[in-house]
Design a protein around this motif. Structure first.
Motif, short mmCIF file in Angstrom:
data_model
loop_
_atom_site.label_atom_id
_atom_site.label_comp_id
_atom_site.label_asym_id
_atom_site.label_seq_id
_atom_site.Cartn_x
_atom_site.Cartn_y
_atom_site.Cartn_z
N GLU A 12 0.86 -0.98 0.06
CA GLU A 12 0.14 0.03 -0.06
C GLU A 12 0.89 1.13 0.00
OE1 GLU A 12 -2.59 -0.89 3.34
OE2 GLU A 12 -0.99 -0.26 4.74
N TYR A 13 0.36 2.22 -0.79
CA TYR A 13 1.07 3.61 -0.71
C TYR A 13 0.60 4.14 0.58
CZ TYR A 13 2.90 2.92 -5.58
OH TYR A 13 3.56 2.47 -6.70
N LYS A 14 1.46 4.92 1.25
CA LYS A 14 1.08 5.73 2.41
C LYS A 14 1.44 7.30 2.32
CE LYS A 14 1.91 2.17 6.00
NZ LYS A 14 2.44 0.98 5.34
N PRO A 27 -4.20 0.72 -0.75
CA PRO A 27 -3.65 -0.40 -0.97
C PRO A 27 -3.85 -0.76 -2.52
CG PRO A 27 -5.80 -0.51 0.05
CD PRO A 27 -5.43 0.77 -0.03
N VAL A 28 -2.60 -1.20 -3.18
CA VAL A 28 -2.59 -1.46 -4.57
C VAL A 28 -2.64 -2.76 -4.88
CG1 VAL A 28 -0.98 -0.82 -6.60
CG2 VAL A 28 -1.61 0.91 -4.90
N LEU A 29 -1.45 -3.57 -4.25
CA LEU A 29 -1.33 -4.95 -4.35
C LEU A 29 -2.04 -5.79 -3.36
CD1 LEU A 29 2.31 -5.01 -5.74
CD2 LEU A 29 0.26 -5.03 -6.86
N ASN A 48 -4.96 1.00 -16.75
CA ASN A 48 -4.06 1.86 -15.98
C ASN A 48 -4.45 1.90 -14.59
OD1 ASN A 48 -2.21 2.91 -17.72
ND2 ASN A 48 -3.42 4.46 -18.35
N GLY A 49 -3.49 1.99 -13.59
CA GLY A 49 -3.82 2.02 -12.16
C GLY A 49 -4.13 0.81 -11.37
N CYS A 50 -3.98 -0.39 -12.12
CA CYS A 50 -4.29 -1.67 -11.66
C CYS A 50 -3.25 -2.05 -10.88
CB CYS A 50 -4.67 -2.65 -12.62
SG CYS A 50 -3.33 -3.44 -13.68
N GLY A 51 -2.05 -1.32 -10.77
CA GLY A 51 -0.97 -1.98 -10.25
C GLY A 51 0.39 -2.41 -10.69
N LYS A 52 0.27 -2.61 -12.10
CA LYS A 52 1.42 -3.12 -12.74
C LYS A 52 3.04 -2.68 -12.62
CE LYS A 52 -0.29 -2.14 -16.92
NZ LYS A 52 -1.40 -1.26 -16.20
N SER A 53 2.66 -1.03 -12.53
CA SER A 53 4.20 -0.51 -12.35
C SER A 53 4.52 -0.97 -10.74
CB SER A 53 4.26 0.85 -12.59
OG SER A 53 3.77 0.99 -13.91
N THR A 54 3.54 -0.74 -9.79
CA THR A 54 3.96 -1.14 -8.49
C THR A 54 4.59 -2.56 -8.33
OG1 THR A 54 1.90 0.19 -8.12
CG2 THR A 54 2.99 -0.83 -6.35
N LEU A 55 3.83 -3.45 -9.19
CA LEU A 55 4.56 -4.75 -9.05
C LEU A 55 5.71 -4.75 -9.52
CD1 LEU A 55 4.21 -7.92 -9.02
CD2 LEU A 55 3.06 -7.67 -11.18
N1 LIG Z 1 4.12 6.92 -5.80
C1 LIG Z 1 2.76 6.76 -5.74
N2 LIG Z 1 2.34 7.19 -4.51
C2 LIG Z 1 1.08 7.14 -4.14
N3 LIG Z 1 0.20 6.33 -4.87
C3 LIG Z 1 0.40 5.73 -6.11
C4 LIG Z 1 2.17 5.90 -6.40
N4 LIG Z 1 2.47 5.32 -7.74
C5 LIG Z 1 1.11 4.79 -7.92
N5 LIG Z 1 0.14 4.97 -6.94
C6 LIG Z 1 -1.07 4.51 -7.01
O1 LIG Z 1 -1.18 3.00 -7.23
C7 LIG Z 1 -2.04 2.63 -8.20
C8 LIG Z 1 -1.55 1.75 -8.78
O2 LIG Z 1 -0.41 2.40 -9.78
P1 LIG Z 1 0.46 1.63 -10.95
O3 LIG Z 1 1.18 0.54 -10.16
O4 LIG Z 1 1.25 2.69 -11.50
O5 LIG Z 1 -0.70 0.88 -11.66
P2 LIG Z 1 -0.49 0.54 -13.46
O6 LIG Z 1 1.19 0.56 -13.77
O7 LIG Z 1 -1.06 -0.51 -13.66
O8 LIG Z 1 -0.92 1.66 -14.28
C9 LIG Z 1 -2.72 3.94 -8.51
O9 LIG Z 1 -4.21 3.83 -7.93
C10 LIG Z 1 -1.95 4.90 -8.33
O10 LIG Z 1 -2.62 6.26 -8.21
#
Ligand SMILES: Nc1ncnc2c1ncn2[C@@H]1O[C@H](COP(=O)(O)OP(=O)(O)O)[C@@H](O)[C@H]1O
Ligand SMILES: [Mg+2]
Lengths: 586, 269
Positions: A12-14, A27-29, A48-55
């Motif tokens: 989760e991003y805080k 919470p993202v993942l 977009n926004g499903c959490g791929k980059s976060t993963l």
């Molecule tokens: N640095 C960050 N700080 C806070 N929230 C973030 C940050 N990066 C991404 N998010 C949030 O996490 C969620 C997933 O983002 P992301 O992993 O970028 O998805 P994707 O790559 O699938 O588009 C989104 O709701 C986004 O707003």
């Protein structure tokens, strides 16, 4: 051996306030499991926004999990002591080619990781040269990044990662900002690396790229919801659509035919497979294909924009002088929806920037609504309001603290009254599908697609007679792309505004445009209705333009004896023709 | 347009001057400035002048470029020359005299001397940037400043900042252009009106530019982390600066010129 093992990953991003207290969590993942065997080519899909980059950022310790475990090549990714081993094992390539190159010279940039790791100089030199040769950028080793094309920059970024000799490379939408040529270059490089044994994790919004993978996983809301081979995944059209994803054109065609009770398999992703399947059907009787006589409503002979012998040269009088547009003459009828296509550097942008007077012709004339815009008595700002131009990645122009104020920027510059401005802002926002409650939000809190539409609304609010859009869908996910383009098309129908849509995507253009303007090397290649342009597909291919998968299918079918016509460029039409043929043969 | 600004005008080549170690080039550059200021008469200046022209010839940089480097400093050159011409007073009668202006022979001589000195100084300085790429220059500065690390001066960080700045200047210029065009297309008028109006008109340009710069910085930082960046500690280099015999010759030659100029000063006073 598994290179990546993820168990029940949570993150989760805080957000913190000034005192360091957590104010909100996002919470993202949410308990994601994934294992990637060594040598696999894995594609990750998801809106977009499903959490791929976060993963992706968990795979080399940029982010650390709040729950669950990530194991990379047997190492725990949260182990601080192994951090640099992990980062050497899993390399990352990001979306924006500009924001990941550090040095001012290509070879320096490729050397960056090795310099950080303290590798001896001779070894750095050897590995840098090796990496540059692999991505075929060795000749450019002494160039500076800003002299390179997007595709070349991405290849340098890949080389920078390769120099670390990683076992796995994670690419986060590496082709999203590239033109078709750049995309092809990058995909070729990625596939070649995979053949050499490098594990690939490719995050993408392009279905044709995912089709080339060994395995596809689909993410939604922080978990993996589908995991299979590309063929099997794309066969599940309904499920994909439910999570805002797309399927290849031929898969969509099969899906529709099956709905009509035609006995074809669902798991078809290439045009060759599709043609083979269709040719198995009874089709031998030559169907009497009558071309849809599609005469569009005449425009009454008046033109929204006329370009007469336009020539434009950059940097006149310097050694860098270059002709960007060369003697182009074209007249755009009022109310037309024109698609503008041509490869990068063909002069599209230069041409459209002339239409609203941002550039002044080196020679030739531009007439908007019959008036020469460079006449002494024409106010050039008035021209800009008549011909509204929306640039690529237009969300970068947003600057006000609310969406409302941002959309009002143009109308205010026109000197309109408060009331008129208000009416226009609301109208434009509605036309772009932005709810009223969004108007009071900061533009920077919106999603990518919404930002893009807010920027578009800012130009539409000026009620231009011609609306020129440079790649309005670039970099969006499939849903975002369709929404933007659908809203534009609807606005066109409702307002009758003349529209010029510049795009690299032939699929998008043929779906919406009535006429197509093709530019090639600074010259006008043709300006015709879509059917006529598509009767010249061979020439289109020669000048390096891609044609939609569905058109390629029709050519294969024709070669196999099933002629569904030369004017196939949309799934709708292909479906209609094939059903017609099947009916006459039943 | 903004695009025409080039940062660090480097002209690649393979002359002896290009091949010299950039650290030596910087130090010798300073030495040349010293020579120019030590030279007290036309003889001394003439010798240093000939020396610099010789280096120019050796570098293969065209005469035209040499003159071009003077263009930006032309106002300063003219200002200094005129100032000296008008205000240096000789002991003998003025050569020209009208209204409040008196021009003496000494004024003319001093003015010519200063003019020559500044021109040569500028040409000498441009030699360094013409023959050394900005990145090599950064390396050299980092290397020369290394002793400062002992007093906790952030030498590596400074050099890294310079590199990144050099890398992103063209990108940001391009971006500024794009944003300007986009706002102009929405009817923003950037180049009309008074000072305040113009300053206000910059807001729609600057805000998007800052936001994008922050985004870039963020992404770049992540990309650097991914490539194992951890500061200057234990870092090696792809390109190592290496002094060669060439640099010794260069240093010897420059010191000789300095010696000659000093002797000339003593002999001719
Ligand atoms: N640095 C960050 N700080 C806070 N929230 C973030 C940050 N990066 C991404 N998010 C949030 O996490 C969620 C997933 O983002 P992301 O992993 O970028 O998805 P994707 O790559 O699938 O588009 C989104 O709701 C986004 O707003
Ligand atoms: Mg992402």
């Amino acid at each position: 051996m598994n290179i990546i093992e993820i168990k029940n990953l949570q993150f989760e991003y805080k957000e913190y306030d000034d005192a360091g207290e957590v104010t909100s969590t996002n919470p993202v993942l949410k308990g994601l499991d994934l294992t990637v065997p060594e040598g696999q080519f894995l594609a990750v899909l998801g809106h977009n926004g499903c959490g791929k980059s976060t993963l992706a950022k968990h795979l080399n310790g940029i982010l650390t999990a709040t729950g669950g475990t990530v194991t990379v090549n047997g190492m725990d990714a949260s182990d601080e002591n192994k951090l640099f081993d992990i980062r050497q094992t899993v390399g990352m390539v990001f979306q924006n080619p500009d924001n990941q190159l550090v040095a001012t010279v290509v070879e320096e940039d490729v050397a960056f990781a090795l310099e950080n790791l303290g590798v001896p100089t001779e070894e750095i030199r050897k590995r840098v040269n090796g990496a540059l040769r692999i991505v075929d950028m060795y000749e450019y080793r002494e160039h500076s990044p800003h002299q390179l094309s997007g595709g070349q920059k991405q290849r340098v970024a890949i080389a920078g990662v390769l120099a670390m000799k990683p076992k796995c490379i994670v690419l986060d939408e590496p082709t999203a900002m590239l033109d078709p040529k750049g995309r092809a270059e990058v995909m070729e490089t990625v596939k070649m690396l995979n053949e050499q044994g490098v594990t690939i994790v490719l995050i993408t919004h392009y279905m044709d790229e995912a089709c080339q993978a060994d395995r596809v996983v689909v993410m939604d809301d922080g978990v993996i919801i589908m995991d299979d081979t590309p063929k099997k995944i794309f066969a599940r059209v309904d499920e994909l659509k439910a999570v805002s994803l797309d399927v290849p054109q031929v898969t969509e065609l099969m899906y529709r035919l099956r709905k009509h009770g035609v006995g074809v398999p669902a798991d078809v992703i290439t045009e060759q497979e599709c043609a083979d399947e269709l040719l198995k059907l009874p089709h031998l009787a030559k169907a009497g294909i009558t071309k849809n006589a599609q005469t569009r409503a005449g425009s009454g002979g008046s033109y929204a924009a006329e370009v007469k012998h336009l020539t434009y040269k950059y940097s006149v009088g310097t050694p860098f002088e270059a002709t960007a547009v060369d003697d182009v003459s074209v007249s755009i009828e009022k109310g037309q929806f024109v698609g503008v296509i041509g490869h990068t550097g063909s002069g599209k942008s230069t041409l459209i920037q002339h239409l609203n007077g941002l550039l002044k012709p080196t020679s030739g004339e531009i007439l908007i609504n019959g008036r020469n815009i460079w006449d002494k008595d024409t106010d050039i700002r008035a021209v800009r309001f008549m011909a509204g131009l929306v640039f690529q990645y237009s969300e970068y122009q947003l600057f006000e603290d609310t969406v409302y104020k941002d959309i009002a920027f143009g109308p205010k510059n026109m000197g309109l009254s408060e009331a008129e401005t208000d009416a226009r802002v609301r109208e434009a926002a509605a036309a772009m599908g932005l709810d009223d409650e969004l108007l009071e939000r900061s533009p920077f809190d919106l999603s990518g697609g919404q930002k893009r539409r807010a920027a578009l609304a800012g130009v539409i609010a000026m009620k231009p007679e011609i609306l020129i859009l440079d790649e309005p869908a670039a970099g969006l996910d499939p849903k975002g792309r369709d929404t933007v383009l659908d809203e534009i098309s609807e606005y066109h129908r409702n307002s009758g505004t003349t529209i010029l849509l510049v795009s690299h995507s032939m699929e998008d253009i043929v779906k919406y445009a009535e006429k197509i303007l093709v530019m090639n090397r600074g010259r006008l290649f043709c300006y015709e209705d879509t059917d006529t342009v598509f009767s010249r597909t061979r020439e289109l291919k020669q000048i390096g333009l891609g044609i939609p998968q569905i058109s390629r299918l029709s050519h294969l079918l024709k070669a196999g004896g099933m002629d569904i016509g030369d004017d196939i460029y949309t799934i709708d039409r292909a479906e209609e023709r094939i059903l017609e043929i099947l009916k006459t043969n039943a | 347009m903004l695009n025409d600004i080039t940062i660090g005008q480097f002209f690649p080549g393979n002359s002896v001057i290009h091949r010299m170690d950039s650290r030596f080039k910087i130090v010798l550059e300073i030495l040349i400035v010293v020579i120019l200021f030590v030279a007290q008469n036309f003889w001394g200046l003439g010798i240093s002048c000939a020396f610099i022209l010789m280096i120019y010839a050796a570098s293969g940089i065209s005469f035209r470029l040499m003159l071009k480097s003077l263009k930006p400093v032309l106002p300063i050159i003219i200002f200094t020359a005129v100032l000296n011409l008008l205000f240096v007073k000789g002991t003998d009668a003025p050569l020209v005299s009208f209204w409040v202006i008196n021009i003496y022979e000494k004024g003319i001589i001093t003015s010519a001397f200063m003019l020559l000195r500044i021109v040569v100084l500028r040409i000498a300085m441009s030699l360094l940037t013409y023959t050394t790429s900005p990145i090599v220059l950064t390396d050299a500065i980092e290397s020369l400043m290394k002793p400062l690390k002992k007093v906790k001066f952030p030498v590596h960080e400074l050099a890294m900042m310079m590199t990144i700045a050099l890398r992103f200047i063209p990108t940001l210029i391009e971006e500024t252009n794009k944003i300007m065009m986009a706002q102009k297309a929405r009817g923003a008028s950037l180049d009309t009106g008074g000072l305040i109006k113009r300053a206000r008109a910059m807001v729609p340009i600057l805000i998007p530019l800052f936001i994008s710069a922050f985004k870039r910085a963020n992404e770049l930082a992540t990309a650097m982390e991914c490539r194992c960046y951890r500061g200057g500690e234990g870092r090696t280099k792809l390109r190592v600066l290496k002094a060669t015999r060439l640099d010794l010759y260069g240093t010897g030659l420059t010191l000789c010129v300095l010696g000659i100029v000093i002797i000339n000063n003593i002999v001719f006073g």
